[in-house]
Design a protein around this motif. Structure first.
Motif, PDB file in Angstrom:
ATOM      1  N   VAL A  91       0.835  -1.321   0.108  1.00 43.82           N
ATOM      2  CA  VAL A  91      -0.227  -0.046  -0.230  1.00 43.82           C
ATOM      3  C   VAL A  91       0.814   1.372   0.080  1.00 43.82           C
ATOM      4  O   VAL A  91       0.628   2.274  -0.858  1.00 43.82           O
ATOM      5  N   GLY A  92       1.893   1.148   0.805  1.00 48.80           N
ATOM      6  CA  GLY A  92       3.069   2.397   0.892  1.00 48.80           C
ATOM      7  C   GLY A  92       3.501   2.523  -0.468  1.00 48.80           C
ATOM      8  O   GLY A  92       3.463   3.628  -0.970  1.00 48.80           O
ATOM      9  N   CYS A  93       3.903   1.620  -1.143  1.00 45.70           N
ATOM     10  CA  CYS A  93       4.499   1.825  -2.473  1.00 45.70           C
ATOM     11  C   CYS A  93       3.604   2.228  -3.495  1.00 45.70           C
ATOM     12  O   CYS A  93       3.909   3.108  -4.503  1.00 45.70           O
ATOM     13  N   ILE A  94       2.357   1.797  -3.288  1.00 42.81           N
ATOM     14  CA  ILE A  94       1.276   2.359  -4.416  1.00 42.81           C
ATOM     15  C   ILE A  94       1.132   3.711  -4.271  1.00 42.81           C
ATOM     16  O   ILE A  94       1.032   4.496  -5.115  1.00 42.81           O
ATOM     17  N   LEU A  95       0.972   4.040  -2.893  1.00 41.12           N
ATOM     18  CA  LEU A  95       0.622   5.593  -2.729  1.00 41.12           C
ATOM     19  C   LEU A  95       1.726   6.402  -3.263  1.00 41.12           C
ATOM     20  O   LEU A  95       1.548   7.656  -3.468  1.00 41.12           O
ATOM     21  N   TYR A  96       3.030   5.887  -3.003  1.00 41.29           N
ATOM     22  CA  TYR A  96       4.095   6.567  -3.317  1.00 41.29           C
ATOM     23  C   TYR A  96       4.365   6.733  -4.818  1.00 41.29           C
ATOM     24  O   TYR A  96       4.475   7.884  -5.392  1.00 41.29           O
ATOM     25  N   THR A  97       3.686   5.666  -5.738  1.00 37.89           N
ATOM     26  CA  THR A  97       3.940   5.645  -7.105  1.00 37.89           C
ATOM     27  C   THR A  97       2.698   6.893  -7.599  1.00 37.89           C
ATOM     28  O   THR A  97       3.063   7.502  -8.341  1.00 37.89           O
ATOM     29  N   ILE A  98       1.499   6.710  -6.949  1.00 37.03           N
ATOM     30  CA  ILE A  98       0.387   7.422  -7.409  1.00 37.03           C
ATOM     31  C   ILE A  98       0.859   9.283  -7.118  1.00 37.03           C
ATOM     32  O   ILE A  98       0.623  10.043  -7.820  1.00 37.03           O
ATOM     33  N   GLY A  99       1.272   9.195  -5.932  1.00 34.07           N
ATOM     34  CA  GLY A  99       1.804  10.738  -5.576  1.00 34.07           C
ATOM     35  C   GLY A  99       2.873  11.110  -6.182  1.00 34.07           C
ATOM     36  O   GLY A  99       2.920  12.348  -6.341  1.00 34.07           O
ATOM     37  N   THR A 100       3.837  10.402  -6.842  1.00 30.79           N
ATOM     38  CA  THR A 100       5.028  10.692  -7.635  1.00 30.79           C
ATOM     39  C   THR A 100       5.032  10.619  -8.952  1.00 30.79           C
ATOM     40  O   THR A 100       5.486  11.359  -9.615  1.00 30.79           O
ATOM     41  N   GLY A 101       4.247   9.411  -9.345  1.00 31.85           N
ATOM     42  CA  GLY A 101       4.331   9.294 -10.876  1.00 31.85           C
ATOM     43  C   GLY A 101       5.051   7.859 -10.990  1.00 31.85           C
ATOM     44  O   GLY A 101       5.757   7.345 -10.438  1.00 31.85           O
ATOM     45  N   ILE A 102       4.890   7.377 -12.280  1.00 33.44           N
ATOM     46  CA  ILE A 102       5.200   5.905 -12.668  1.00 33.44           C
ATOM     47  C   ILE A 102       6.950   6.056 -12.922  1.00 33.44           C
ATOM     48  O   ILE A 102       7.554   5.020 -13.115  1.00 33.44           O
ATOM     49  N   GLY A 103       7.582   7.054 -12.906  1.00 31.23           N
ATOM     50  CA  GLY A 103       9.070   7.266 -13.214  1.00 31.23           C
ATOM     51  C   GLY A 103       9.590   6.586 -11.889  1.00 31.23           C
ATOM     52  O   GLY A 103      10.752   6.485 -12.159  1.00 31.23           O
ATOM     53  N   VAL A 104       8.973   6.368 -10.937  1.00 31.41           N
ATOM     54  CA  VAL A 104       9.579   5.571  -9.576  1.00 31.41           C
ATOM     55  C   VAL A 104       9.721   4.246  -9.964  1.00 31.41           C
ATOM     56  O   VAL A 104      10.351   3.481  -9.298  1.00 31.41           O
ATOM     57  N   TRP A 105       9.127   3.635 -11.235  1.00 34.39           N
ATOM     58  CA  TRP A 105       9.497   2.500 -11.586  1.00 34.39           C
ATOM     59  C   TRP A 105      10.601   2.172 -12.419  1.00 34.39           C
ATOM     60  O   TRP A 105      11.119   3.234 -12.881  1.00 34.39           O
ATOM     61  N   GLY A 106      11.102   1.090 -12.518  1.00 38.72           N
ATOM     62  CA  GLY A 106      12.345   1.004 -13.463  1.00 38.72           C
ATOM     63  C   GLY A 106      12.145   0.835 -14.983  1.00 38.72           C
ATOM     64  O   GLY A 106      13.018   0.427 -15.716  1.00 38.72           O
ATOM     65  N   LEU A 107      10.914   1.478 -15.432  1.00 37.93           N
ATOM     66  CA  LEU A 107      10.617   1.493 -16.864  1.00 37.93           C
ATOM     67  C   LEU A 107      11.666   2.568 -17.789  1.00 37.93           C
ATOM     68  O   LEU A 107      12.117   3.273 -16.966  1.00 37.93           O
ATOM     69  N   ASN A 108      11.867   2.240 -18.824  1.00 42.79           N
ATOM     70  CA  ASN A 108      12.577   3.339 -19.481  1.00 42.79           C
ATOM     71  C   ASN A 108      12.145   3.290 -21.121  1.00 42.79           C
ATOM     72  O   ASN A 108      11.059   2.576 -21.369  1.00 42.79           O
ATOM     73  N   LYS A 109      12.365   4.077 -21.813  1.00 40.09           N
ATOM     74  CA  LYS A 109      11.924   4.250 -23.319  1.00 40.09           C
ATOM     75  C   LYS A 109      11.486   3.095 -24.070  1.00 40.09           C
ATOM     76  O   LYS A 109      10.834   2.818 -24.888  1.00 40.09           O
ATOM     77  N   THR A 110      12.771   2.108 -23.925  1.00 42.51           N
ATOM     78  CA  THR A 110      12.515   0.846 -24.773  1.00 42.51           C
ATOM     79  C   THR A 110      11.990  -0.181 -23.846  1.00 42.51           C
ATOM     80  O   THR A 110      11.182  -0.831 -24.641  1.00 42.51           O
ATOM     81  N   VAL A 111      12.302  -0.365 -22.875  1.00 42.95           N
ATOM     82  CA  VAL A 111      11.313  -1.306 -22.172  1.00 42.95           C
ATOM     83  C   VAL A 111      10.218  -0.579 -21.146  1.00 42.95           C
ATOM     84  O   VAL A 111      10.350  -0.229 -20.007  1.00 42.95           O
ATOM     85  N   ASP A 112       9.092  -0.530 -22.096  1.00 45.27           N
ATOM     86  CA  ASP A 112       8.087   0.414 -21.205  1.00 45.27           C
ATOM     87  C   ASP A 112       6.915  -0.514 -20.870  1.00 45.27           C
ATOM     88  O   ASP A 112       6.020   0.089 -20.457  1.00 45.27           O
ATOM     89  N   TRP A 113       7.126  -1.749 -21.021  1.00 48.15           N
ATOM     90  CA  TRP A 113       6.198  -2.516 -20.120  1.00 48.15           C
ATOM     91  C   TRP A 113       7.042  -3.610 -19.494  1.00 48.15           C
ATOM     92  O   TRP A 113       7.906  -4.188 -20.374  1.00 48.15           O
ATOM     93  N   ALA A 114       7.013  -3.889 -18.357  1.00 50.66           N
ATOM     94  CA  ALA A 114       7.906  -4.779 -17.748  1.00 50.66           C
ATOM     95  C   ALA A 114       7.168  -5.256 -16.595  1.00 50.66           C
ATOM     96  O   ALA A 114       6.240  -6.409 -16.645  1.00 50.66           O
ATOM     97  N   TRP A 115       7.586  -5.168 -15.027  1.00 55.55           N
ATOM     98  CA  TRP A 115       7.140  -5.464 -14.081  1.00 55.55           C
ATOM     99  C   TRP A 115       5.715  -5.567 -13.857  1.00 55.55           C
ATOM    100  O   TRP A 115       5.143  -6.654 -13.263  1.00 55.55           O
ATOM    101  N   ASP A 116       5.077  -4.465 -14.189  1.00 54.06           N
ATOM    102  CA  ASP A 116       3.706  -4.228 -13.825  1.00 54.06           C
ATOM    103  C   ASP A 116       2.901  -5.385 -14.617  1.00 54.06           C
ATOM    104  O   ASP A 116       1.909  -5.896 -14.262  1.00 54.06           O
ATOM    105  N   ILE A 117       2.953  -5.499 -15.953  1.00 53.84           N
ATOM    106  CA  ILE A 117       2.454  -6.214 -16.892  1.00 53.84           C
ATOM    107  C   ILE A 117       2.687  -7.825 -16.750  1.00 53.84           C
ATOM    108  O   ILE A 117       1.899  -8.521 -16.800  1.00 53.84           O
TER     109      ILE A 117
END
Length: 462
Positions: A52-78
């Motif tokens: 829950v803490g990590c989800i709230l941090y993601t929503i508050g900050t944006g999904i830039g806190v994930w490890g995604l980049n321009k090439t790998v734009d689908w990864a851990w979440d899907i």
């Protein structure tokens, strides 16, 4: 009464009467939670809070806190989304398909398997919502009037087919689960001493009285729902596979994905049911109802579907070689020998090699071994989704855009949180609802109960 050969192993152990079954199955709901339940619940709840803490941090900050980049734009979440949807398959398969085939061994395990389906689809549903980033704008994905701008959704997109398939699957699974619970709610209602508890179960049981007409309707509704749910078992993961198969990316653009995803989903789903059954069996002392016979049957299905998945992997490699398309060949060569080789070989070891140990009867009837393999299989199935998604897109057509993906603590935290949330829901369910369908179990007591089989066997020898 249906006669069963004495050669078959009993499905209900011990000298059980109808009253014993009622008492044993009502015990977890009526008595205080055992110490093991509190330990398991505490661990799951801590994991859930971290998520829950990590989800709230993601929503508050944006999904830039994930490890995604321009090439790998689908990864851990899907990867997690597909993994959870896959796990949700076995519940409806056990309930619907095994009901249509009149398999008696499903009766002790179908209730927990159906609950697992609903809870795992809830976890899967979290990921598309979080991935939107601005979750408060989620209504934009609905086909709303054009006063809001030209927002009509794209019905050609497999991602939209996903929404329809999974929501239909969740609805039918929830109705199937609830209908099966009605006689059990009535049983708890009739035994309840606390007036508040009695009133709650009275509402939940829809006035069930156990009359012949009630049972007739119950059987009819169960069969109709089983008929509806069976094609859903096949369609849901087929449509999830279209998310990848309808693209033209090497490694994804293949017609084998639908059957391969369905087999993989049943494989991982049965493994998760096995994990949960062994936990329920231990915590609530249900060894007489969830016995070695059930565990062995489940292991045989895991072994069979694991073999199908293995054949699918080999077919993929063959098709890549036979196609003569160098991009397709490189995609598979890169999986096995590239920078993510460890993920590919973890997948192969867990999904193809480990289930083959089940050919040994000694191993497939060993509870510790079964528990370990059930977890290993789901680790392997997670790696399968990771390999399909990340290794196919991290090497693009342009070497200048080649990239690597590594998860951040937020990615990992959200995934661990969903595992915690899943177990929180399951453990609360196990304390509120009967974990075994006692009404269905009673129908097989005189044909598959140990004492009755022994009695018939003794009479047969005289």
């Amino acid at each position: 009464m249906h006669y069963e050969s004495p050669i078959r192993n009993p499905l209900i152990l011990g000298d059980k009467s109808y009253s014993d079954i009622t008492n044993d199955i009502a015990r977890p709901v009526e008595s205080k939670a055992p110490r093991l339940w509190w330990i398991a619940f505490s661990i799951a709840f801590i994991m859930f809070l971290w998520g829950v803490g990590c989800i709230l941090y993601t929503i508050g900050t944006g999904i830039g806190v994930w490890g995604l980049n321009k090439t790998v734009d689908w990864a851990w979440d899907i990867t997690n989304f597909v993994w959870w949807v896959g796990i949700g398959h076995a519940g409806t398969l056990i309930s619907a398909v095994l009901l249509l085939f009149r398999q008696k061994w499903r009766m002790a395990i179908n209730r927990s398997a159906e609950a697992m389906t609903i809870f795992s689809v809830i976890q899967a549903g979290l990921f598309p919502l979080i991935h939107m980033g601005r979750i408060w704008m989620a209504f934009w994905v609905m086909p709303i009037p054009n006063q809001f701008g030209s927002l009509w959704v794209n019905f050609n997109s497999p991602l939209l087919w996903d929404v329809f398939a999974i929501s239909t699957y969740l609805t039918v699974s929830a109705v199937f689960w609830y209908v099966g619970l009605i006689p059990d709610f009535a049983m708890i209602r009739d035994r309840a001493i606390n007036p508040v508890q009695k009133h709650i179960y009275k509402i939940l049981s829809f006035g069930w009285g156990g009359k012949a007409k009630h049972w007739q309707r119950f059987e009819e509704v169960s069969l109709v729902l089983a008929g509806l749910a069976t094609p859903l078992v096949l369609s849901v993961h087929t449509i999830v596979s279209f998310d990848f198969a309808t693209s033209v990316i090497p490694g994804w653009h293949t017609t084998i994905f639908p059957p391969y995803f369905v087999a993989g989903a049943i494989f991982s789903g049965f493994a998760m049911v096995q994990t949960l059954l062994l936990i329920v069996r231990k915590i609530f002392k249900m060894e007489d109802y969830i016995n070695i016979e059930h565990i062995e049957m489940m292991n045989i299905v895991i072994m069979l579907t694991g073999s199908i998945v293995g054949v699918a992997y080999i077919t993929e490699l063959f098709v890549a070689w036979y196609s003569g398309v160098e991009y397709e060949q490189y995609a598979f060569l890169n999986r096995a020998t590239g920078p993510y080789w460890w993920a590919y070989w973890s997948m192969m070891t867990c999904n193809v090699f480990s289930p083959q140990l089940m050919w040994s009867k000694k191993l497939r009837t060993n509870l510790v071994f079964t528990f370990v393999i059930s977890i290993v299989v789901n680790i392997g199935m997670w790696f399968e989704r990771f390999v399909i998604i990340v290794t196919s897109i991290h090497r693009d057509y342009l070497p200048s855009s080649w990239s690597m993906f590594s998860p951040t603590f937020v990615d990992i935290g959200i995934f661990i949180g969903t595992i915690g949330f899943f177990f929180v829901l399951f453990l609360l369910y196990a304390r509120s609802f009967p974990v075994i369908a006692q009404a269905e179990l009673k129908t097989i007591l005189k044909s598959s109960g140990e004492n009755f089989k022994k009695h018939h066997g003794d009479h047969g020898t005289h």
